[in-house]
Write a protein that holds these residues in place. Structure first.
Motif, PDB file in Angstrom:
ATOM      1  N   GLY A 102      -0.380  45.430  33.605  1.00  0.00           N
ATOM      2  CA  GLY A 102       0.686  44.455  33.865  1.00  0.00           C
ATOM      3  C   GLY A 102       0.524  43.137  33.130  1.00  0.00           C
ATOM      4  N   ALA A 103      -0.420  43.092  32.174  1.00  0.00           N
ATOM      5  CA  ALA A 103      -0.716  41.818  31.514  1.00  0.00           C
ATOM      6  C   ALA A 103       0.488  41.269  30.759  1.00  0.00           C
ATOM      7  CB  ALA A 103      -1.888  41.994  30.558  1.00  0.00           C
ATOM      8  N   GLN A 104       0.680  39.975  30.845  1.00  0.00           N
ATOM      9  CA  GLN A 104       1.749  39.303  30.098  1.00  0.00           C
ATOM     10  C   GLN A 104       1.152  38.194  29.245  1.00  0.00           C
ATOM     11  OE1 GLN A 104       4.490  38.409  33.464  1.00  0.00           O
ATOM     12  NE2 GLN A 104       5.945  39.579  32.236  1.00  0.00           N
ATOM     13  N   PRO A 105       0.558  38.591  28.113  1.00  0.00           N
ATOM     14  CA  PRO A 105      -0.092  37.594  27.264  1.00  0.00           C
ATOM     15  C   PRO A 105       0.933  36.716  26.551  1.00  0.00           C
ATOM     16  CG  PRO A 105      -0.157  39.742  26.209  1.00  0.00           C
ATOM     17  CD  PRO A 105       0.431  39.953  27.577  1.00  0.00           C
ATOM     18  N   ARG A 106       0.458  35.557  26.114  1.00  0.00           N
ATOM     19  CA  ARG A 106       1.294  34.648  25.334  1.00  0.00           C
ATOM     20  C   ARG A 106       0.645  34.416  23.974  1.00  0.00           C
ATOM     21  NH1 ARG A 106       5.483  32.286  28.277  1.00  0.00           N
ATOM     22  NH2 ARG A 106       5.431  33.131  30.380  1.00  0.00           N
ATOM     23  N   GLU A 107       1.153  33.427  23.262  1.00  0.00           N
ATOM     24  CA  GLU A 107       0.791  33.307  21.847  1.00  0.00           C
ATOM     25  C   GLU A 107      -0.714  33.291  21.585  1.00  0.00           C
ATOM     26  OE1 GLU A 107       2.589  29.992  19.887  1.00  0.00           O
ATOM     27  OE2 GLU A 107       1.725  30.504  17.933  1.00  0.00           O
ATOM     28  N   HIS A 108      -1.470  32.470  22.369  1.00  0.00           N
ATOM     29  CA  HIS A 108      -2.884  32.289  22.027  1.00  0.00           C
ATOM     30  C   HIS A 108      -3.853  33.086  22.901  1.00  0.00           C
ATOM     31  CE1 HIS A 108      -0.771  28.395  20.998  1.00  0.00           C
ATOM     32  NE2 HIS A 108      -1.172  28.834  19.817  1.00  0.00           N
ATOM     33  N   ASN A 109      -3.326  33.798  23.898  1.00  0.00           N
ATOM     34  CA  ASN A 109      -4.284  34.508  24.762  1.00  0.00           C
ATOM     35  C   ASN A 109      -4.132  36.029  24.708  1.00  0.00           C
ATOM     36  OD1 ASN A 109      -1.993  34.859  26.305  1.00  0.00           O
ATOM     37  ND2 ASN A 109      -2.629  33.518  27.986  1.00  0.00           N
ATOM     38  N   ARG A 110      -3.535  36.523  23.635  1.00  0.00           N
ATOM     39  CA  ARG A 110      -3.384  37.978  23.500  1.00  0.00           C
ATOM     40  C   ARG A 110      -4.742  38.670  23.442  1.00  0.00           C
ATOM     41  NH1 ARG A 110       1.843  38.595  22.869  1.00  0.00           N
ATOM     42  NH2 ARG A 110       2.960  36.916  21.835  1.00  0.00           N
ATOM     43  N   TYR A 111      -5.707  37.981  22.864  1.00  0.00           N
ATOM     44  CA  TYR A 111      -7.049  38.567  22.725  1.00  0.00           C
ATOM     45  C   TYR A 111      -7.652  38.950  24.077  1.00  0.00           C
ATOM     46  CZ  TYR A 111      -9.081  34.248  24.510  1.00  0.00           C
ATOM     47  OH  TYR A 111      -9.432  33.211  25.329  1.00  0.00           O
ATOM     48  N   LYS A 112      -7.146  38.305  25.130  1.00  0.00           N
ATOM     49  CA  LYS A 112      -7.752  38.546  26.451  1.00  0.00           C
ATOM     50  C   LYS A 112      -7.501  39.955  26.977  1.00  0.00           C
ATOM     51  CE  LYS A 112      -8.346  33.966  28.414  1.00  0.00           C
ATOM     52  NZ  LYS A 112      -8.432  33.242  29.688  1.00  0.00           N
TER      53      LYS A 112
END
Lengths: 207, 327
Positions: free
Chosen positions: B300-310
């Motif tokens: 269910g992750a909803q990453p954004r511009e700078h935290n996709r790596y997470k």
């Protein structure tokens, strides 16, 4: 509203004597009434159950000496040491608990003096870098820092040494890796880490 | 830091009564979070109530499990023999947190209430829905490299609890004992203690005004004994988690009988993953199972511009933690 709640300390003050601490001793009086024979307990409650407001006399025990100073509750232990007791060996780096330059010992435990209030440390034994040497005889950790050149600019050094002394005493300097981990709360912008590590490890190995 | 009055309380009743008389008062234990925030003018309190003398002490076995007093210090609990033996993940989460000096100061109760490291929250020059409700969230389009990818809302994407201990407590079904100003105690599971941000990110926990954390109780289980806390940071030590995992497994004859999974650094609250636990339970303790569990945890992750790596980092962290406890 704001000025009532948080008076500017630089603003002219009303009669200073009226601003002296007022103490609510309800807890102590109640304790005395309910348990008359427990004088020791009542004294303890009287001593502790109080509210301090404005500049108030507090006594700190620093490097074996009782020192009385007049401070507001918001004065940190670090500022009390440096600005009120002229013990400027303890350094202010970040003032937010991130660099370790302000490390002192309270009852033998190392803490960041920037993140505690001086009024909270009454009745405790505070040791600063000034309290390590015995007269002209340096503490072994101080000697080791000199021998291994554990510094460049020296600003973090008092904190490093206080942390190093505690680290060894805690038994957390048994290996290089362990000492690095347990010294990680002390930053050195000059990057003297290798020499700091050598100093701490030497003292640990000497026992 | 604004000026304030200071009261040293000796009993919970005295502390909560003071707090009731002065609604803007705050309790102070270690002070490591509170004074940090007050120095940055992010919090103002007319009174600080020192609760260090309150008798919320001790680490002891009770019929409900291991009970840890809220006034115990992080280092003491992390190094406690019973905690090490019965809850390795809890011990590790404490000893991998902050610095030795801070851990000597910070209380267990205070750590549970530690506040976010979101840069916008911590800079009063920016709007922040958590700090000033309705003012907006610059993190959505701004620097969000250390912010959450799970449990986020349009109002807030901060990892509201940035620390480590509560992640381990969330994994192992810890229960908090709280005491209100009327002297009444209640028990709240850690999994229900932290709130999702939703439209009210200023409300972070179910703690009522004036309520104190008295103790944390951890039920004794086989999977908690076989547990670990793995923390991935930008530097080797003394940093917040980019991603972390608290995991426990009860493995018998190669089959997982029970599993607990919680993630840190990725959720808007300490992130328990029933999805991962479902994949693990009853399955063989193999890397394929662990990979499937990790995928389920981050689905269910909803990453954004700078935290996709997470997304990938959290999955790999979880897999490695599971491999460590599976042995």
């Amino acid at each position: 509203m704001q000025s009532d709640l948080f008076p500017d300390s630089d603003a002219p003050q009303p009669d200073d004597s009226s601003r002296r601490s007022f103490m609510k001793q309800a807890g102590g009086i109640l304790g005395l009434a309910l348990a008359p024979p427990l004088v020791a307990q009542a004294e303890r409650l009287t001593a502790y159950s109080k509210t301090i407001e404005g500049a108030t006399e507090v006594t700190l025990r620093v490097n074996g000496q009782a020192r009385t100073l007049r401070i507001e509750p918001r004065v940190t232990l670090l500022d009390a040491l440096r600005e009120y007791l002229d013990l400027t060996g303890t350094k202010k780096g970040c003032d937010h608990g991130q660099c370790g330059a302000c490390t002192v010992h309270v009852d033998g435990r190392r803490i960041n003096s920037c993140l505690t209030l001086a009024v909270m440390q009454q009745g405790k034994e505070i040791t600063t870098i000034e309290g390590l040497a015995q007269g002209e005889q340096l503490h072994p950790m101080q000697e080791a820092f000199i021998k291994h050149d554990g510094f460049q600019c020296g600003y973090c050094t008092p904190g490093q040494i206080m942390s190093g002394v505690a680290c060894v005493k805690e038994g957390h300097a048994g290996t290089d890796a362990q000492a690095r981990e347990w010294m990680s709360g002390n930053l050195c912008r000059c990057g003297a880490y290798a020499n700091i590590l050598a100093a701490v490890r030497e003292v640990a190995q000497r026992g | 830091m604004n000026n304030f009055s200071y009261t040293q309380a000796t009993t919970a009743k005295e502390a909560t009564r003071q707090r009731k008389d002065e609604p803007t008062a705050a309790y102070i234990a270690g002070g490591t979070t509170l004074l940090d925030l007050m120095k940055a003018n992010l919090e103002e309190h007319a009174q600080l109530i020192d609760i260090n003398l309150l008798p919320f002490k001790g680490v002891e076995q009770t019929k409900d499990g291991l009970r840890i007093g809220a006034m115990e210090r992080m280092n003491d609990v992390g190094e406690h023999a019973l905690v090490r033996e019965l809850f390795p993940a809890v011990s590790e989460s404490l000893l991998l947190a902050a610095s030795p000096q801070l851990r000597n100061m910070a209380s267990i109760g205070g750590n549970i209430l530690q506040r976010t490291r979101c840069g916008y929250f911590r800079d009063a020059a920016f709007p922040c829905n958590k700090r000033v409700p309705g003012s907006g969230c610059p993190a959505l389009q701004g620097d969000n490299h250390n912010l959450a990818i799970l449990g986020t809302s349009e109002a807030c994407i901060a990892t509201a609890y940035p620390g480590d201990l509560a992640v381990a407590l969330t994994a192992f079904d810890a229960v908090l004992t709280l005491e209100n100003p009327k002297g009444k105690q209640r028990r709240v599971p850690v999994t229900e203690f932290y709130l999702l941000p939703g439209t009210t990110p200023q409300r972070e926990t179910v703690l009522e005004p004036g309520e104190l954390i008295v103790a944390v109780t951890l039920p004794l289980t086989a999977h908690a004994r076989r547990s670990t806390y793995l923390k991935v940071r930008e530097r080797a030590s003394y940093a917040y988690a980019l991603a972390s995992a608290a995991v426990g497994l009860d493995v018998q004859s190669g089959t997982i009988r029970a599993a607990r999974v919680a993630l840190g650094g990725v959720g808007t609250r300490p992130w328990r993953s029933p999805e991962a636990e479902k994949v693990l339970t009853g399955a063989p303790a193999t890397e394929a199972t662990f990979r499937a569990a990790a995928a389920a945890a981050l689905q269910g992750a909803q990453p954004r511009e700078h935290n996709r790596y997470k997304v990938e980092l959290a999955q790999n962290t979880l897999v490695r933690a599971l491999q460590q406890v599976a042995g």
